[in-house]
Scaffold this motif. Structure first.
Motif, PDB file in Angstrom:
ATOM      1  N   GLU A  67      -9.349  -5.044  18.048  1.00 23.09           N
ATOM      2  CA  GLU A  67      -8.565  -3.855  17.744  1.00 23.09           C
ATOM      3  C   GLU A  67      -7.329  -4.217  16.921  1.00 23.09           C
ATOM      4  O   GLU A  67      -6.999  -3.546  15.940  1.00 23.09           O
ATOM      5  CB  GLU A  67      -8.162  -3.171  19.050  1.00 23.09           C
ATOM      6  CG  GLU A  67      -7.506  -1.836  18.866  1.00 23.09           C
ATOM      7  CD  GLU A  67      -7.320  -1.112  20.176  1.00 23.09           C
ATOM      8  OE1 GLU A  67      -7.784   0.028  20.268  1.00 23.09           O
ATOM      9  OE2 GLU A  67      -6.725  -1.689  21.104  1.00 23.09           O
ATOM     10  N   LYS A  68      -6.655  -5.325  17.281  1.00 20.55           N
ATOM     11  CA  LYS A  68      -5.471  -5.769  16.543  1.00 20.55           C
ATOM     12  C   LYS A  68      -5.821  -6.111  15.102  1.00 20.55           C
ATOM     13  O   LYS A  68      -5.030  -5.879  14.197  1.00 20.55           O
ATOM     14  CB  LYS A  68      -4.829  -6.992  17.220  1.00 20.55           C
ATOM     15  CG  LYS A  68      -3.977  -6.642  18.406  1.00 20.55           C
ATOM     16  CD  LYS A  68      -3.054  -7.760  18.815  1.00 20.55           C
ATOM     17  CE  LYS A  68      -3.770  -8.908  19.439  1.00 20.55           C
ATOM     18  NZ  LYS A  68      -2.890  -9.870  20.113  1.00 20.55           N
TER      19      LYS A  68
ATOM     20  N   VAL B  65      -7.954   3.473  17.127  1.00 22.18           N
ATOM     21  CA  VAL B  65      -7.091   2.299  17.111  1.00 22.18           C
ATOM     22  C   VAL B  65      -5.973   2.511  18.135  1.00 22.18           C
ATOM     23  O   VAL B  65      -5.309   3.544  18.142  1.00 22.18           O
ATOM     24  CB  VAL B  65      -6.495   2.062  15.696  1.00 22.18           C
ATOM     25  CG1 VAL B  65      -5.560   0.853  15.711  1.00 22.18           C
ATOM     26  CG2 VAL B  65      -7.602   1.881  14.672  1.00 22.18           C
ATOM     27  N   GLY B  66      -5.813   1.551  19.018  1.00 22.95           N
ATOM     28  CA  GLY B  66      -4.798   1.651  20.063  1.00 22.95           C
ATOM     29  C   GLY B  66      -5.281   2.360  21.306  1.00 22.95           C
ATOM     30  O   GLY B  66      -4.543   2.486  22.278  1.00 22.95           O
TER      31      GLY B  66
ATOM     32  N   ASP C 116      -5.342   6.303  14.658  1.00 23.71           N
ATOM     33  CA  ASP C 116      -6.428   6.666  13.743  1.00 23.71           C
ATOM     34  C   ASP C 116      -7.779   6.447  14.412  1.00 23.71           C
ATOM     35  O   ASP C 116      -7.975   5.482  15.144  1.00 23.71           O
ATOM     36  CB  ASP C 116      -6.397   5.804  12.472  1.00 23.71           C
ATOM     37  CG  ASP C 116      -5.289   6.182  11.513  1.00 23.71           C
ATOM     38  OD1 ASP C 116      -4.704   7.267  11.657  1.00 23.71           O
ATOM     39  OD2 ASP C 116      -5.017   5.366  10.598  1.00 23.71           O
TER      40      ASP C 116
ATOM     41  N   GLU D  52      -6.235  -2.880  12.863  1.00 23.76           N
ATOM     42  CA  GLU D  52      -4.975  -2.218  12.513  1.00 23.76           C
ATOM     43  C   GLU D  52      -4.402  -2.879  11.267  1.00 23.76           C
ATOM     44  O   GLU D  52      -4.286  -4.096  11.185  1.00 23.76           O
ATOM     45  CB  GLU D  52      -3.984  -2.301  13.681  1.00 23.76           C
ATOM     46  CG  GLU D  52      -2.759  -1.464  13.461  1.00 23.76           C
ATOM     47  CD  GLU D  52      -1.956  -1.249  14.732  1.00 23.76           C
ATOM     48  OE1 GLU D  52      -0.988  -0.494  14.654  1.00 23.76           O
ATOM     49  OE2 GLU D  52      -2.292  -1.827  15.767  1.00 23.76           O
TER      50      GLU D  52
ATOM     51  N   ALA E  63      -5.475   1.505   8.312  1.00 20.83           N
ATOM     52  CA  ALA E  63      -5.709   1.960   9.683  1.00 20.83           C
ATOM     53  C   ALA E  63      -4.457   1.693  10.513  1.00 20.83           C
ATOM     54  O   ALA E  63      -3.862   0.612  10.428  1.00 20.83           O
ATOM     55  CB  ALA E  63      -6.907   1.234  10.281  1.00 20.83           C
ATOM     56  N   LYS E  64      -4.061   2.685  11.275  1.00 26.30           N
ATOM     57  CA  LYS E  64      -2.881   2.526  12.133  1.00 26.30           C
ATOM     58  C   LYS E  64      -3.172   3.087  13.520  1.00 26.30           C
ATOM     59  O   LYS E  64      -4.155   3.797  13.714  1.00 26.30           O
ATOM     60  CB  LYS E  64      -1.662   3.193  11.495  1.00 26.30           C
ATOM     61  CG  LYS E  64      -1.808   4.686  11.284  1.00 26.30           C
ATOM     62  CD  LYS E  64      -0.651   5.241  10.476  1.00 26.30           C
ATOM     63  CE  LYS E  64      -0.780   6.713  10.207  1.00 26.30           C
ATOM     64  NZ  LYS E  64      -2.056   7.180   9.704  1.00 26.30           N
ATOM     65  N   THR E  65      -2.314   2.779  14.457  1.00 27.64           N
ATOM     66  CA  THR E  65      -2.469   3.259  15.825  1.00 27.64           C
ATOM     67  C   THR E  65      -2.642   4.770  15.825  1.00 27.64           C
ATOM     68  O   THR E  65      -1.903   5.489  15.168  1.00 27.64           O
ATOM     69  CB  THR E  65      -1.243   2.861  16.672  1.00 27.64           C
ATOM     70  OG1 THR E  65      -1.153   1.439  16.693  1.00 27.64           O
ATOM     71  CG2 THR E  65      -1.367   3.364  18.102  1.00 27.64           C
TER      72      THR E  65
END
Length: 151
Positions: A47-48, A37-38, A8, A51, A4-6
């Motif tokens: 949330e952090k 995310v983000g 997504d 990620e 998972a990345k910012t």
């Protein structure tokens, strides 16, 4: 496996507890929680944690109050004369009320003390000042929301 990345959109199952183990929320028996995310849609500390997780990965994280609902602010506790409130309000301890600020914002309040003359209400989030423990599982990466168009 993808992480998972910012940006997504993800779906997670979670259980939130206080440090003493008291459960305050869970997706158990419900659909997983979906968020970007983000996107600032959930508390920053959780949330952090999501990620960088992979689909199927489970994790337990302690989120400090500062990255959850913030520190408790005693200035948010106010006592008002009982006769300044509508007579038909539910004024039991623990009851939820809403106040409207002069600029029209709604503020949720919790009744914390009542007597014949006055009512004490608390505008702090009920979880303010608490470090929170989350068991979280990344169920799915749904996709990526398109960003704003530049042109």
């Amino acid at each position: 496996m993808s992480q998972a990345k910012t940006g997504d959109v993800v779906r997670v199952h979670y259980t939130g507890k206080l440090e003493d183990g008291t459960k305050f929320d869970s997706s158990e028996g419900r659909e997983p929680l979906q968020f970007q995310v983000g996107g600032g849609q959930i508390i920053p500390g959780l949330e952090k944690q999501v990620e960088g997780m992979e689909v199927g990965e489970k994790s337990t994280v302690t989120v400090p109050a500062e990255e959850a609902y913030g520190p408790r602010d005693e200035r948010q506790v106010q006592t008002v004369p009982r006769d300044a409130l509508p007579a038909d309000l539910d004024l039991r301890i623990g009851a939820s009320l809403q106040a409207t600020t002069q600029d029209g914002r709604q503020i949720p309040l919790t009744v914390v003390e009542v007597d014949d003359m006055q009512v004490t209400v608390d505008a702090n989030h009920p979880l303010a000042g608490h470090d929170l423990v989350f068991d979280v599982e990344l169920v799915e990466i749904v996709g990526t929301e398109p960003g704003p168009a530049f042109g």
